[in-house]
Design an enzyme around this catalytic site. Structure first.
Site: not given
Lengths: 143, 326
Positions: B153, B156-157
């Protein structure tokens, strides 16, 4: 003009009904308030009115320097949250807790009023075992 | 000054009672994404006794940054939308369990849901709304290095790979969007695509090609992800000529699609070739009294608003089923 509209006032009063005990808010400002101090002053006044269990005291950063130093407050506007007996909890809000921060502010008031959320084991024991001073800084990204 | 009050955060814990193994619920909902949560609201408003088993509240929505096609909100971020969904469900005092995974389900007059931790819950009707999870590559190093360079993702990251070399696996819309997001901040992006062409939308392909630090390796597959404490490199193989290579990278984003969380229903509910639970337009599955909604089903399009709509239908169908039986 009021900071909180009717809807928000009602919601916050509703939430504050869950307070388990009294909370003292100590607001530090100064005689000649800049916009930030003025706005935060209105905030604490309006907020304190939303519950009988909140006691508000207003202190002058210049004139009550001893009190500010005692609480390690070095900038204003500052809100110090103290428990029902007037003991300091160490919780400070510098600036207006607007936007999403209203939730952290209300959360702090509820917690100090008696809604403790104790750490669960094994975290609690590990934290209790910390044997030297640690300075933790948390950086939050706005996105 | 605006105040973004999340009233739901302060609802007292008594509102979420724990799910009870001794009770036979009218309806048990499996899943806490938009389908499951909408179903919960509909069931509670109908007055049927309802329970909900949630693994991670919000499901895929909680991991989405910007949402612009959920009606009522021109732009809202995933976590905020999930908070609003949760607030709406919490007000009904539903029985709730969070964090557990489903092991199996059993049909009959009373359906039984067995969790991986051994607990069994009972209900007259079930709504399966367990959604989808990211598809894995299933190559050596993938599992061990998840969170240490292996990610699924970019929302997210992505930011952890600023200034670094990264790999994106997948040439569909997810892969292209990931490559675009990363190209803006990473040092270089290598897209590893299994097929001989990209399969995403033209507009995304063109956008990605506008970045000078992105290259695409066609007809290539990842054979292993390498590194002891974190990702150091990724080994690839050209499917056409067999040539192998080792690409140095600090991060690898695996964007090869999603798989339905329907493993517990295999051999029990009718599934399509993709493993999705087959439903009719009233959200009925192949087993009477068991309904399904959202991304885990064969509904042709997977969108938050569609999942919400399907959740409402499944709830109304389930309530009708229960009320007719009693």
């Amino acid at each position: 003009m009021a900071l909180f509209d009717e809807n928000v006032k009602q919601q916050i009063s509703g939430i504050l009904k869950n307070m388990k005990g009294p909370v003292n808010l100590d607001y530090f400002t100064q005689e000649f308030e800049c916009a930030a101090c003025r706005e935060t002053h209105s905030f604490v006044e309006e907020f304190a009115k939303l519950s009988d269990r909140i006691k508000l005291s207003i202190d002058d950063f210049q004139k009550d320097r001893a009190a500010a130093d005692g609480l390690h407050i070095d900038k204003i506007p500052a809100i110090a949250i103290k428990d029902g007996e007037g003991n300091d909890t160490g919780i400070r809000f510098y600036g207006l807790p607007g936007g999403y921060e209203i939730n952290s502010f209300i959360g702090s008031v509820l917690e100090v009023s008696g809604h403790r959320e104790p750490l669960k084991e094994p975290a609690a024991s590990r934290v209790a075992a910390v044997s030297r001073d640690v300075h933790i800084q948390v950086f939050v990204m706005a996105t | 000054m605006e105040f973004n009050l999340s009233a739901g955060m302060f609802s007292s814990e008594e509102k979420f009672s724990p799910l009870d193994t001794a009770k036979t619920y009218d309806v048990l909902i499996l899943g806490g994404g938009p389908a499951g949560l909408t179903a919960a609201v509909y069931c509670m408003r109908k007055g049927v006794s309802t329970g909900i088993i949630v693994k991670e509240i919000g499901g895929q929505v909680a991991l989405t940054a910007g949402i612009e096609n959920y009606m009522g909100y021109r732009h809202i971020n995933g976590v905020e939308l999930v908070d609003k969904f949760r607030e709406q469900v919490v007000q009904f005092g539903i029985d709730y369990d969070e964090g557990a995974s489903i092991a199996s389900i059993e049909a009959g007059e009373v359906k039984r849901v067995k969790l991986e931790d051994g607990r069994v819950f009972s209900a007259r009707a079930l709504i399966v709304a367990t959604g989808k999870s990211w598809r894995k590559l299933e190559v050596p190093g993938e599992e061990e290095l998840t969170g240490l360079g292996v990610a699924y993702c970019t929302t997210c990251d992505g930011p952890f790979y600023t200034g670094k070399d990264v790999i994106v696996v997948g040439g569909g819309n997810s892969g292209l969007e990931a490559a675009i997001d990363l190209a803006r901040i990473a040092s270089s992006v290598t897209v590893v695509q299994f097929l001989d062409r990209l399969t995403g939308d033209r507009i995304l392909i063109d956008k990605m090609k506008g970045f000078e630090n992105v290259r695409v390796l066609y007809e290539t597959e990842v054979t292993s992800i390498n590194g002891s404490e974190e990702v150091e490199s990724v080994s690839v193989r050209n499917r056409k000529n067999g040539a192998v290579d080792e690409i140095h990278a600090k991060g690898i984003f695996i964007e090869i699609g999603l798989v339905p969380n329907s493993g517990f229903a295999k051999g029990f509910l009718k599934l399509n070739e993709a493993g999705e639970i087959m439903v009719d337009c009233a959200c009925r599955t192949s087993v009477p009294g068991i309904f399904a909604a959202g991304d885990v089903t064969d509904v042709p399009f997977k969108q938050i608003i569609i999942a919400g709509g399907e959740g409402a239908k499944a709830a109304l169908s389930a309530c009708n089923y229960v009320l007719q039986k009693s």
